[in-house]
Design a protein around this motif. Structure first.
Motif, short mmCIF file in Angstrom:
data_model
loop_
_atom_site.label_atom_id
_atom_site.label_comp_id
_atom_site.label_asym_id
_atom_site.label_seq_id
_atom_site.Cartn_x
_atom_site.Cartn_y
_atom_site.Cartn_z
N VAL A 188 -4.83 0.07 -1.07
CA VAL A 188 -3.03 -0.86 -1.33
C VAL A 188 -3.27 -1.15 -2.79
O VAL A 188 -4.58 -0.51 -3.75
CB VAL A 188 -4.03 -1.93 -0.83
N TRP B 87 0.52 -1.22 0.41
CA TRP B 87 -0.31 -0.02 -0.27
C TRP B 87 0.75 1.08 -0.02
O TRP B 87 2.08 1.40 0.46
CB TRP B 87 -1.07 -0.21 1.03
N TYR C 1 -5.29 1.28 -7.38
CA TYR C 1 -6.27 1.14 -6.61
C TYR C 1 -7.68 0.43 -6.63
O TYR C 1 -7.58 0.44 -8.22
CB TYR C 1 -6.88 2.15 -5.64
N GLU D 172 -6.84 1.43 4.60
CA GLU D 172 -6.84 0.08 3.79
C GLU D 172 -7.05 0.02 2.22
O GLU D 172 -7.60 -0.66 2.08
CB GLU D 172 -7.22 -0.86 4.94
#
Lengths: 327, 327
Positions: free
Chosen positions: B165, B74, B324, B162
């Motif tokens: 990533v 990430w 992403y 999150e």
């Protein structure tokens, strides 16, 4: 229950009209266990925590099962098997290392045999262990440990050490994994030695083995290739409360089920017992002089706690229908 | 190749009469990767080491793949996300802790913002981190980290951290596991913070995350229940050569494949490269100012080594078709 005729079991199953804690004959997941209270409690627990919608249901990610090794998954007499490995290596290498001869532990090993080891301090024993456990790369050590396990014989049973695992425990490991538990070895023995057998014998991959570790050092060989060397200094002595902190450091969760056999496992079983929600603790009791060994030495405190906290005490004599796999 | 019409691919597949390194459209295991040299090398490598009977075949137990986290799985800008968590926590808790106010790091965080952090020593930063990372049980920390990840927003992208990533890396993880690789995160970030996202986001269970750890201590709460407390002292700073020694200590094997993005990963990728037999090293290069970030700071040495040792250098700009996951 596995000794009952099949038609009786079938009838019982039909009449009660629902699954019982014990599987019907022919599908018994743990046939090497006698059908006593210990086996029934284990199966009832696993059923409870894995039945969706039940009040004790635990999601698969939290189904962590930790097992001590020496005396829990395999025998540990007359000497811890990881120590037998060290002594065999010292005996093999000492003749070409005259400089070792003046060390007390080497003298005891080369002359007095196992009994003489009892006179040595932990420091003296570790210094001797370091001679054959360290000073090499990780890859070289792995090859040496595997080779010993493939050949060395237990002095009393005259079988290879890794065949002296408890068949009922192998079946418990398999049964737990079939119910989405993740199984770990958490041993006071040296971690890389235990890893050398855990995958093939227990079905447990190396990263699920936590044990006592030597310090490691990254460096280059003479020809410039990077290696990791084993240093003669203990990095983590994985026993007592360190078993618990290593579980949290390396697994990152509180176990749902723990199995041990000695006072070194007391903290691990207590930490599991204190889990919020269901948990199961199992203590292996060495009470079978004929088929295994009989001793309480080093287990007095955990035996007391097991009775006080109502953990499952497994009698090798009464609960193990068969102790070792057939040769 | 995924942009070609399906009939062209089918025709190519039929005419060549054998499986090529790139899967046919519709079964492309890594569609977020552009069909360039990087993707082709990765697929060719995985095919080679997993084809039974091939000269480069590697048995499943040895298929260890290690991934750095920050900047590899990430993003890591404008601040390492584990540091963003710490700063958010300090800002939330500082008003009720007037005794923190005199610490240099707290002053910088409460007044100067991220830029002021650059003026602090590592010791000062760690002392501030310890205020919100330690002094609690493992269970309490896990709950706090999960809660932050579920809510906190990246200041520039305005998405939860999150979700930032790299989609191509998620596909690489899945592709490797489909070929019986075991995937690990090996991060300089705090291990329990990384575990709080690794299972859900990367599909990597907690015990397959190795990271920087605080010392832990086993003890009892006031009501007598056993807990593990987090202490304000670093037990293992998992960076540079310590990544390698921790891999050997906790996984117990040399990786077959390693992925990193900064000089802190150089030893890990070198150790993998020096494996006897096949291995693959992948370096993520941050060269996409528009879709991600553009910087070589902290990666100069590993970039040089990557070119010298012919590792796979992955350009985010050219090799990532999509950076992403779609929001």
């Amino acid at each position: 229950m596995k000794k009952l005729p099949h038609f009786v079991l079938t009838l019982t199953f039909v009449l009660t009209g629902c699954a019982t804690a014990t599987a019907p004959a022919g599908t018994d997941p743990m046939p090497a266990w006698s059908d006593g209270a210990a086996k029934q409690k284990i199966i009832a627990f696993v059923t409870a925590v894995t039945t969706p919608g039940g009040s004790d249901y635990v999601e698969p990610a939290l189904r962590i099962a930790v097992f001590d090794n020496d005396g829990t998954l395999w025998s540990e007499r007359p000497l811890y098997f990881p120590i037998a490995f060290i002594i065999d290596r010292i005996k093999a290498l000492a003749p070409s290392h005259p400089e070792w001869a003046k060390m007390p532990a080497i003298k005891a090993i080369m002359s007095g045999g196992p009994a003489a080891l009892g006179t040595l301090s932990e420091r003296e024993l570790l210094a001797a262990a370091a001679l054959v456990e360290t000073g090499m790369t990780q890859e070289d050590y792995r090859a040496i440990a595997r080779q010993w396990l493939a050949q060395a014989q237990h002095p009393v049973r005259e079988r290879r050490y890794e065949t002296l695992v408890y068949l009922p425990m192998l079946q418990l490991l398999t049964y737990l994994r079939a119910h989405a538990f993740k199984t770990f070895v958490v041993t006071g023995g040296f971690v890389d030695f235990t890893r050398a057998l855990a995958a093939d014998v227990y079905g447990i991959p190396p990263e699920q083995v936590i044990g006592t570790r030597w310090k490691l050092k990254y460096g280059d060989t003479a020809d410039g290739a990077s290696v990791v060397m084993r240093l003669p200094e203990i990095e983590s002595f994985n026993n007592e409360t360190t078993k618990v902190t290593n579980i949290e450091a390396l697994i990152g969760g509180r176990p749902l089920l723990a199995v041990g056999n000695s006072d070194g496992d007391l903290a691990m079983l207590t930490y599991t017992d204190d889990r919020v929600g269901p948990s199961l603790d199992i203590l292996v009791h060495h009470d079978d002089a004929a088929r295994e060994y009989q001793y309480d030495a080093g287990a007095q405190e955990i035996l007391q706690t097991a009775f006080a906290r109502e953990w499952v005490v497994v009698s090798i004599k009464h609960d193990f229908d068969q102790v070792y796999p057939s040769p």
